[in-house]
Design a protein around this motif. Structure first.
Motif, PDB file in Angstrom:
ATOM      1  N   GLN A  18     -10.425 -51.598  -3.584  1.00 54.72           N
ATOM      2  CA  GLN A  18      -9.961 -51.942  -2.248  1.00 54.72           C
ATOM      3  C   GLN A  18     -10.721 -51.119  -1.205  1.00 54.72           C
ATOM      4  N   GLU A  19     -10.790 -51.657   0.011  1.00 56.20           N
ATOM      5  CA  GLU A  19     -11.502 -50.993   1.106  1.00 56.20           C
ATOM      6  C   GLU A  19     -10.560 -50.506   2.194  1.00 56.20           C
ATOM      7  N   ASP A  20      -9.236 -50.737   2.016  1.00 56.38           N
ATOM      8  CA  ASP A  20      -8.291 -50.344   3.054  1.00 56.38           C
ATOM      9  C   ASP A  20      -8.022 -48.848   3.049  1.00 56.38           C
ATOM     10  N   VAL A  21      -8.189 -48.201   1.891  1.00 50.27           N
ATOM     11  CA  VAL A  21      -7.856 -46.797   1.744  1.00 50.27           C
ATOM     12  C   VAL A  21      -9.088 -46.037   1.283  1.00 50.27           C
ATOM     13  N   LYS A  22      -9.388 -44.969   1.978  1.00 45.28           N
ATOM     14  CA  LYS A  22     -10.488 -44.091   1.582  1.00 45.28           C
ATOM     15  C   LYS A  22      -9.927 -42.994   0.700  1.00 45.28           C
ATOM     16  N   SER A  23     -10.603 -42.712  -0.416  1.00 44.37           N
ATOM     17  CA  SER A  23     -10.074 -41.728  -1.359  1.00 44.37           C
ATOM     18  C   SER A  23     -11.154 -40.724  -1.735  1.00 44.37           C
ATOM     19  N   MET A  24     -10.730 -39.505  -1.983  1.00 44.07           N
ATOM     20  CA  MET A  24     -11.601 -38.432  -2.464  1.00 44.07           C
ATOM     21  C   MET A  24     -10.862 -37.681  -3.567  1.00 44.07           C
ATOM     22  N   PHE A  25     -11.593 -37.415  -4.663  1.00 41.37           N
ATOM     23  CA  PHE A  25     -10.989 -36.732  -5.812  1.00 41.37           C
ATOM     24  C   PHE A  25     -11.784 -35.470  -6.138  1.00 41.37           C
ATOM     25  N   SER A  26     -11.051 -34.394  -6.437  1.00 40.83           N
ATOM     26  CA  SER A  26     -11.683 -33.152  -6.899  1.00 40.83           C
ATOM     27  C   SER A  26     -10.737 -32.474  -7.878  1.00 40.83           C
ATOM     28  N   TYR A  27     -11.258 -31.543  -8.660  1.00 40.05           N
ATOM     29  CA  TYR A  27     -10.421 -30.931  -9.691  1.00 40.05           C
ATOM     30  C   TYR A  27     -10.835 -29.482  -9.925  1.00 40.05           C
ATOM     31  N   ILE A  28      -9.931 -28.760 -10.595  1.00 43.66           N
ATOM     32  CA  ILE A  28     -10.231 -27.402 -11.027  1.00 43.66           C
ATOM     33  C   ILE A  28      -9.571 -27.193 -12.398  1.00 43.66           C
ATOM     34  N   LYS A  29     -10.274 -26.500 -13.282  1.00 40.26           N
ATOM     35  CA  LYS A  29      -9.756 -26.195 -14.619  1.00 40.26           C
ATOM     36  C   LYS A  29      -9.354 -24.730 -14.652  1.00 40.26           C
ATOM     37  N   LEU A  30      -8.102 -24.468 -15.066  1.00 48.88           N
ATOM     38  CA  LEU A  30      -7.567 -23.103 -15.064  1.00 48.88           C
ATOM     39  C   LEU A  30      -6.940 -22.769 -16.420  1.00 48.88           C
ATOM     40  N   GLU A  31      -6.744 -21.491 -16.634  1.00 48.29           N
ATOM     41  CA  GLU A  31      -6.079 -21.061 -17.860  1.00 48.29           C
ATOM     42  C   GLU A  31      -4.641 -21.580 -17.876  1.00 48.29           C
ATOM     43  N   ASN A  32      -4.139 -21.774 -19.092  1.00 48.79           N
ATOM     44  CA  ASN A  32      -2.791 -22.323 -19.248  1.00 48.79           C
ATOM     45  C   ASN A  32      -1.747 -21.224 -19.020  1.00 48.79           C
ATOM     46  N   ARG A  33      -1.510 -20.924 -17.738  1.00 49.21           N
ATOM     47  CA  ARG A  33      -0.467 -19.975 -17.354  1.00 49.21           C
ATOM     48  C   ARG A  33       0.153 -20.467 -16.050  1.00 49.21           C
ATOM     49  N   PRO A  34       1.334 -19.996 -15.706  1.00 49.78           N
ATOM     50  CA  PRO A  34       2.005 -20.487 -14.492  1.00 49.78           C
ATOM     51  C   PRO A  34       1.216 -20.141 -13.220  1.00 49.78           C
ATOM     52  N   TYR A  35       1.065 -21.135 -12.371  1.00 52.41           N
ATOM     53  CA  TYR A  35       0.466 -20.936 -11.049  1.00 52.41           C
ATOM     54  C   TYR A  35       1.441 -21.496 -10.025  1.00 52.41           C
ATOM     55  N   THR A  36       1.559 -20.792  -8.905  1.00 53.11           N
ATOM     56  CA  THR A  36       2.376 -21.320  -7.821  1.00 53.11           C
ATOM     57  C   THR A  36       1.568 -22.345  -7.052  1.00 53.11           C
ATOM     58  N   PHE A  37       2.271 -23.223  -6.383  1.00 52.89           N
ATOM     59  CA  PHE A  37       1.591 -24.241  -5.598  1.00 52.89           C
ATOM     60  C   PHE A  37       0.726 -23.609  -4.506  1.00 52.89           C
ATOM     61  N   ASN A  38       1.197 -22.543  -3.931  1.00 48.94           N
ATOM     62  CA  ASN A  38       0.425 -21.875  -2.877  1.00 48.94           C
ATOM     63  C   ASN A  38      -0.877 -21.292  -3.420  1.00 48.94           C
ATOM     64  N   GLU A  39      -0.852 -20.802  -4.665  1.00 47.82           N
ATOM     65  CA  GLU A  39      -2.083 -20.287  -5.283  1.00 47.82           C
ATOM     66  C   GLU A  39      -3.108 -21.405  -5.432  1.00 47.82           C
ATOM     67  N   ILE A  40      -2.649 -22.571  -5.851  1.00 45.86           N
ATOM     68  CA  ILE A  40      -3.560 -23.708  -6.048  1.00 45.86           C
ATOM     69  C   ILE A  40      -4.098 -24.181  -4.693  1.00 45.86           C
ATOM     70  N   LYS A  41      -3.239 -24.215  -3.708  1.00 43.89           N
ATOM     71  CA  LYS A  41      -3.675 -24.647  -2.380  1.00 43.89           C
ATOM     72  C   LYS A  41      -4.722 -23.700  -1.822  1.00 43.89           C
ATOM     73  N   LYS A  42      -4.543 -22.403  -2.081  1.00 46.18           N
ATOM     74  CA  LYS A  42      -5.509 -21.418  -1.614  1.00 46.18           C
ATOM     75  C   LYS A  42      -6.862 -21.603  -2.303  1.00 46.18           C
ATOM     76  N   LYS A  43      -6.847 -21.912  -3.625  1.00 48.53           N
ATOM     77  CA  LYS A  43      -8.107 -22.135  -4.344  1.00 48.53           C
ATOM     78  C   LYS A  43      -8.829 -23.346  -3.770  1.00 48.53           C
ATOM     79  N   SER A  44      -8.059 -24.353  -3.313  1.00 45.62           N
ATOM     80  CA  SER A  44      -8.670 -25.529  -2.697  1.00 45.62           C
ATOM     81  C   SER A  44      -9.322 -25.147  -1.374  1.00 45.62           C
ATOM     82  N   GLU A  45      -8.637 -24.330  -0.580  1.00 47.29           N
ATOM     83  CA  GLU A  45      -9.194 -23.901   0.715  1.00 47.29           C
ATOM     84  C   GLU A  45     -10.440 -23.063   0.520  1.00 47.29           C
TER      85      GLU A  45
END
Length: 615
Positions: A18-45
């Motif tokens: 579809q052309e109505d919605v523009k999308s962008m995908f990115s990812y990060i691979k981390l060790e299998n331990r608990p991360y807070t949402f704020n930690e993940i958001k900071k890694k994105s920034e």
């Protein structure tokens, strides 16, 4: 044609984004331990997320945690309903964090490896949301998986999603419906023929189908939605069972025990290895067990493909040729699925349906091959029946000649003695020759009459034509008893009948006689000399059938289950006395020639045969 149109529509819907919605995908691979949402958001920034390409979204078996960032922007000035679809129908846990204007608004928990709602039987997880005019949304998605790590995500308009899902469901149920019909047909053929090739075909594809349903998450959603961890055991169990039954099917269908006996022994070893691997997930855990089973299955598939190639093109085996073509389709499907699961090839339309398409054509071609194989078995079986019919006549003739030998032994001895006496008198006492001749002639005449009577009995017994005629069963049984008179005398056996004198039967007299003589002879073999050896034969009638009941007091049949006495080469007399053909032949003659049925049971101190045949 309708199926092809559905597939074309489905693939076109997936291919044209579809052309109505523009999308962008990115990812990060981390060790299998608990991360807070704020930690993940900071890694994105901090720019630590990597661009995610559609063709490289499968990472194989990994223990790490993946976070995927999805940015969606509505490019039109009207609201639109969208669907996030996660491509991995596997043992995953998905946590979705939804943001609007960089502000967290909600968390959604999905995935097949957590308690699930029975109302949704879709093989993949999905999340529906609304994009308002020109709105931008951000999703942070945490993905962990007990199986292959596939972080592929598609974004579709809700109408397009339901259209493709509907077509996908139709294809899915067409595949399983067609496989089920083929399984039912081949199982019925197995019940008719008792040929293990058909049974192992059914078990192979049934295990394969359950494995596919478990892999798609449908099994646990239906049966144990609150305990999805059971799926981590169901998948490797049926994956191993499918491999084991596939090997057994190959051994029997291609007759490898005869054609390549040493190789068949090795394949049986692999069969037991796969049966033992059904417990691997309880010992090694899901990921390790899947890797072990995948390697074992991959090597087995390659080896079976090589065997089929050799037999099809070098030995010109028609069954192997069908098997080769079927296994080619299956090999393509297995390799596509296997390489996709371990991340060697990207996820695509082929990996979505390649395994099912390959399996379907493999099952279809093998079912056709089994139908051809069944026709071959039927032709051989019919020829064997005709040969056995002819041989039964000669076998009973040989049996009768053996009894005649016993009956002729005594009169021949007497005649020989008389001839020797007359010869001696002629040489040494010629004057008394006439006196001795008058004395010996009655004895010689009596012996000749006895031998003549025996030959007449044999002639009466074999005068029956190989066609249906009217005959007296009482007279026919009397002729059979006369043939066995010497043996019955030696066994001190008394044979009685309860048959109306005026009863006539229209059937095959010779076949009827042969059945009676086999039954009597078997009883005589079991008798010990005593004063109470008895055989009783009676015939009665109902509206449709004549009912012959044969009973003796010879101690019964010791074989269990007793019905096995009708199988070929099963005998209670031991190898020295019996070959296990007589009663098998009787059953075949009753069913094929007399158009009846025979049953056996032990009663009191003997056995009872009941034979129902048409009037």
């Amino acid at each position: 044609m309708r199926l092809l149109l559905l597939m074309s529509l489905f693939f076109n819907t997936l291919l044209f984004a579809q052309e109505d919605v523009k999308s962008m995908f990115s990812y990060i691979k981390l060790e299998n331990r608990p991360y807070t949402f704020n930690e993940i958001k900071k890694k994105s920034e901090e720019g630590l997320f990597l661009p995610l390409k559609k063709e490289s979204s499968n990472f194989g078996f990994l223990s790490e945690v993946f976070w995927v960032k999805v940015i969606l922007k509505n490019k039109i000035k009207q609201s639109t309903q969208q669907m996030l679809e996660f491509k991995s129908p596997s043992l995953d846990i998905i946590d979705i964090y939804e943001l609007e204007n960089q502000t967290f608004i909600l968390k959604k928990e999905l995935g097949d490896n957590r308690p699930h709602d029975k109302s949704s039987l879709m093989p993949t997880s999905n999340y529906e949301f609304t994009l308002f005019p020109l709105q931008e949304k951000i999703f942070f998605i945490k993905i962990t998986s007990a199986s292959s790590m596939n972080i592929g995500i598609s974004v579709q308009n809700i109408s397009d999603y339901y259209q493709t899902s509907f077509i996908q469901t139709k294809l899915f149920f067409f595949y399983f419906g067609a496989i089920t019909i083929m399984l039912m047909y081949n199982f019925i053929v197995y019940l008719m023929t008792r040929n293990k090739s058909f049974l192992y075909y059914v078990l192979f594809h049934a295990s394969h189908m359950i494995f596919s349903l478990a892999l798609s998450g449908i099994v646990f959603k239906l049966f144990w939605p609150d305990t999805p961890q059971l799926n981590q055991h169901i998948i490797p169990i049926f994956m191993s069972l499918a491999a084991a039954y596939g090997l057994l099917f190959t051994i029997h269908f291609l007759n490898l025990k005869v054609l390549i006996p040493r190789l068949s022994t090795f394949l049986y070893t692999l069969v037991w290895l796969n049966f033992s691997l059904t417990l691997s997930s309880f010992i090694f855990g899901y990921q390790i067990s899947i890797k072990i089973i995948s390697i074992s299955n991959f090597l087995s598939v390659i080896m079976l493909f090589i065997i089929a190639t050799y037999l099809a093109f070098f030995k010109k085996n028609i069954n192997a040729f069908f098997y080769f073509i079927a296994w080619t389709f299956f090999l393509i499907g297995v390799l596509t699925s296997h390489f996709s699961n371990i991340g060697l090839v990207p996820s695509s339309l082929l990996t979505i349906f390649g395994f099912q398409i390959g399996s379907f054509f493999e099952a279809l071609l093998l079912s056709i091959a089994l139908a051809y194989y069944y026709n071959e078995l039927s032709e051989k079986h019919n020829k064997s029946k005709l040969m056995l019919m002819e041989q039964s006549r000669f076998a009973s003739m040989g049996q009768a000649i053996g009894h005649i030998t016993h009956q002729w032994k005594h009169p021949l001895t007497l005649m020989g003695t008389s001839v020797s006496l007359l010869e001696t008198v002629l040489r040494h006492d010629k004057n008394n020759t006439l006196l001795h001749l008058e004395k010996e002639l009655p004895s010689m005449t009596h012996s000749i009459e006895h031998m003549k009577k025996t030959m007449i009995e044999l002639s009466h017994y074999y005068s029956g034509k190989m066609e249906s005629i009217a005959f007296s069963p009482r007279e026919t049984i009397n002729n059979s008893i006369a043939l066995l008179s010497t043996k019955s005398t030696l066994k001190n056996a008394k044979i009685t009948m309860d048959i109306p004198k005026d009863l006539e039967i229209i059937n095959y007299e010779h076949i009827f006689s042969n059945i009676i003589i086999v039954l009597i002879d078997n009883s005589l073999d079991e008798f010990y000399y005593s004063n109470d050896n008895q055989i009783h034969i009676s015939i009665s009638s109902d509206e449709k059938n004549n009912i012959l009941i044969y009973r003796d007091n010879a101690g019964g049949i010791k074989i269990e289950p007793i019905e096995k006495v009708f199988d070929y080469f099963v005998s209670s007399k031991g190898d020295a006395q019996g070959h296990g053909i007589g009663l098998a032949m009787v059953k075949m003659l009753v069913e094929e020639r007399l158009e009846g049925k025979i049953s056996v049971k032990n009663r009191d101190d003997g056995v009872v045969f009941e034979i129902y045949f048409r009037k």
